[in-house]
Design a protein around this motif. Structure first.
Motif, PDB file in Angstrom:
ATOM      1  N   TYR A  52       0.818  -1.211   0.000  1.00 52.03           N
ATOM      2  CA  TYR A  52       0.000   0.000   0.000  1.00 52.03           C
ATOM      3  C   TYR A  52       0.855   1.266   0.000  1.00 52.03           C
ATOM      4  CZ  TYR A  52      -3.575  -3.415   0.910  1.00 52.03           C
ATOM      5  OH  TYR A  52      -4.406  -4.500   0.790  1.00 52.03           O
ATOM      6  N   ASP A  54       2.522   4.545  -1.645  1.00 56.68           N
ATOM      7  CA  ASP A  54       2.114   5.414  -2.749  1.00 56.68           C
ATOM      8  C   ASP A  54       3.255   5.523  -3.756  1.00 56.68           C
ATOM      9  OD1 ASP A  54       3.945   7.366  -1.792  1.00 56.68           O
ATOM     10  OD2 ASP A  54       2.400   8.278  -0.523  1.00 56.68           O
ATOM     11  N   ASP A  55       2.998   6.194  -4.875  1.00 57.15           N
ATOM     12  CA  ASP A  55       3.992   6.259  -5.944  1.00 57.15           C
ATOM     13  C   ASP A  55       5.278   6.941  -5.485  1.00 57.15           C
ATOM     14  OD1 ASP A  55       2.259   4.982  -7.623  1.00 57.15           O
ATOM     15  OD2 ASP A  55       1.514   6.808  -8.587  1.00 57.15           O
ATOM     16  N   TRP A  76       6.868  -0.288   4.063  1.00 56.58           N
ATOM     17  CA  TRP A  76       5.552   0.139   3.604  1.00 56.58           C
ATOM     18  C   TRP A  76       4.460  -0.785   4.136  1.00 56.58           C
ATOM     19  CZ3 TRP A  76       8.671  -0.494  -1.335  1.00 56.58           C
ATOM     20  CH2 TRP A  76       9.514   0.603  -1.514  1.00 56.58           C
ATOM     21  N   SER A 202      -5.254   0.700   5.632  1.00 58.07           N
ATOM     22  CA  SER A 202      -4.813   0.606   4.240  1.00 58.07           C
ATOM     23  C   SER A 202      -5.648  -0.411   3.478  1.00 58.07           C
ATOM     24  CB  SER A 202      -3.337   0.211   4.182  1.00 58.07           C
ATOM     25  OG  SER A 202      -2.524   1.167   4.818  1.00 58.07           O
TER      26      SER A 202
END
Length: 600
Positions: A52, A54-55, A76, A202
């Motif tokens: 989960y 993010d970019d 993460w 998440s």
């Protein structure tokens, strides 16, 4: 179910992770956004599973990978593999607990790896390793006995908390990325609270059809209540209303569901949902799975979630191993030299187990004076002793390591060979006495990681996207950062979890002292399916290979089928190992022949 396999083994999948001659390949079907790849120049990073991040976080991971900071790739939320490649080196990371397995072997002068031991074994022609299968049945939580071996000869498993790094010449090295930490109880509880809320949130926010186990116990019930507070959708929560076992689970689950607008609670009753039911129809797992015999029971109460087309199914898997202390923690209390605390805890155990208090205190003192090397030597003697001559132990005795009930069914040659493993391990043991307890805690957790991997495989085979938030890396790190003894209390089931969830779940749930038991289901299942179990043992491959005395195991089966308490756990483990061997003999070989594949 899907698996990754290195290009050097075979291009067997439908898609490559990235372009290139040596690109790792995916085989099987992925769920949702289960594969993500970022790159910068020659450097590429892939996360596979439920990640989960993010970019921006993934792109930051590229910088960490370029400098070999493998731990940064495991920070993460979620449960996933991480694979980094710079054109010369490929690094494959499992998670801290080892629930995302990586297998490797050396073949034809090169290192080959995969997330499936079966796929790797099929490609290199590895035979079944009956010695390791038996060792894992006998001492599953003793890595000194089982080593890094798998059910296949020459196929090794990467330990949790490690990275496998392979260069383009096929050479490999193992790198531990996990450093030991020590936090105060208060700091660990705060960190655990944040990590667990993040793990649940998440998943809950990403789900469109959220489902969950809802046993009424502290672990799964807490997850459902946390998810209901943050999910964008309702939660279908299922409880196994098993009529064969007496416990308080249903009552606690119903109480927890009251007033929860987003929780749709389903009580599921299925008289066919027994241990050992429809055993030969159990989904095939990658490695022998000691809970495979319970697949029909789980499928019974999880069927509504499958029919609901769940895209995230929350479970409390792993919480007991991670957050509860083994009775051996009493030895740590002896070393703290606080007689009042020691006596308080020994008294609680004596009352729970109906032991004399003096016997519990004596056992704790004895264990505190036993080094890990000495414990392995005791284990070697116990394994070597013939069942007919073995002396019964005092009921209150405590152990650092011990053999399972399978010991009674070993052949003399098996006892000799496995005892030699323990003796050799004792000769080379370097565990300092002060580190024995935490070493054992990590060993038990990472063995549970192997269990969790197969539990997830089995659930996915049935169409259920199994998630275990308690085994996310951040959750594990927080829980493992306190001394083992701090995980125990005479008044709370899981004191660290209780402190972490204070104010987030009802106090009455945190104070629950009982835990559901399903022995009634197990004995009913044995009686109803005794013929199938007899047939499996009559055709025992482990017996044919000289490891197990199948006739002795069948005598135990008869006793259990008649309702006499006995070595139930050992029999279940042996039966599921024989089931796996039967499935392995009769299954088609995985096609690992090179084939064309689409680039990402």
């Amino acid at each position: 179910m899907f698996h990754l396999i290195s290009h050097d083994v075979s291009v067997i999948g439908s898609s490559r992770l990235w372009r290139g001659e040596h690109a790792p390949v995916l085989r099987g079907r992925l769920r949702g956004d289960a594969r993500r790849v970022v790159s910068e120049g020659k450097l590429r990073l892939a996360v596979i599973g439920s990640c989960y991040a993010d970019d921006r976080q993934l792109h930051d991971g590229l910088r960490a990978a370029s400098s070999g900071q493998w731990s940064a790739l495991t920070r993460w939320p979620g449960s996933y593999w991480a694979i980094a490649d710079d054109g010369w080196l490929t690094a494959v990371l499992t998670d801290v607990a080892g629930t995302r397995p990586v297998y490797f072997t050396e073949h034809a002068g090169r290192t080959h790896w995969s997330t499936s031991a079966r796929a790797l074994a099929d490609r290199v022609g590895a035979a079944v390793d009956h010695a390791t299968v038996t060792a894992r049945l006998l001492c599953p939580t003793v890595p000194e006995i089982t080593g890094s071996g798998t059910a296949f000869q020459g196929i090794r498993r990467l330990p949790g908390g490690h990275a496998l790094v392979v260069d383009r010449q096929g050479r490999h090295s193992l790198h531990s990325y996990e450093e030991p930490r020590l936090l105060s109880f208060t700091d660990a509880a705060s960190e655990l609270r944040e990590a667990l809320v993040t793990a649940v949130t998440s998943r809950a926010r990403a789900a469109e059809r959220l489902t969950a186990d809802f046993s009424g116990g502290l672990d799964s019930t807490s997850l459902v209540l946390l998810a209901a507070d943050t999910a964008n959708t309702d939660v279908l929560a299922v409880t196994d209303a098993d009529a064969t076992s007496l416990n308080e689970d249903v009552n606690y689950a119903q109480r927890a569901a009251q007033g929860q607008r987003k929780v749709h609670h389903a009580l599921v009753t299925d008289p066919e949902g027994l241990f050992f039911a429809e055993l030969l129809a159990a989904p095939v797992t990658d490695q022998p799975f000691p809970d495979a015999a319970r697949w029909r029971m789980r499928a019974s109460y999880q069927r509504p979630c499958i029919e609901h087309r769940s895209d995230v199914h929350l479970t409390g898997s792993g919480a007991d191993t991670l957050l509860a202390a083994s009775p051996s923690y009493l030895a740590d209390l002896v070393r703290l030299r606080d007689a009042s605390v020691l006596l308080h805890h020994c008294l609680a155990r004596a009352r729970l187990r109906h032991f004399p208090v003096y016997a519990v205190v004596a056992a704790a003192v004895r264990l505190s004076r036993t080094t890990h090397s000495e414990a392995l030597r005791h284990l070697a003697r116990d394994i070597a002793a013939a069942p007919a001559t073995a002396r019964p132990e005092p009921p209150a005795r405590l152990h650092w390591v011990m053999a399972s009930g399978l010991r009674a069914w070993l052949t003399p040659e098996a006892r000799r060979r496995l005892s030699l493993r323990a003796t050799t391990a004792a000769d080379h043991c370097t565990i300092h006495p002060r580190d024995t307890s935490i070493h054992r805690a990590w060993a038990e957790l990472r063995e549970f990681g192997t269990y969790e991997a197969e539990l997830r495989n089995q659930a996915h085979a049935l169409g259920l996207p199994h998630h275990a938030p308690y085994l996310d890396n951040a959750v594990v790190r927080a829980a493992m950062a306190i001394p083992t003894a701090a995980r125990s209390s005479t008044t709370a089931q899981k004191p660290l979890l209780g402190a972490a969830l204070q104010g987030l779940v009802p106090d009455w749930l945190l104070r629950r002292r009982t835990k559901g038991a399903y022995d009634g289901n197990a004995y009913a299942g044995i009686r109803r399916n005794a013929d199938v179990l007899h047939d499996l043992l009559a055709q025992s491959e482990l017996a044919a290979e000289g490891w197990i005395d199948a006739s002795a195991a069948r005598v135990e089966l008869e006793r259990l089928a008649s309702g006499v308490p006995g070595r139930l756990a050992a029999l279940e483990a042996l039966v599921t190992a024989e089931l796996w061997l039967h499935q392995h003999r009769s299954r088609p070989v995985i096609d690992t022949a090179p084939e064309a594949s689409a680039h990402v």
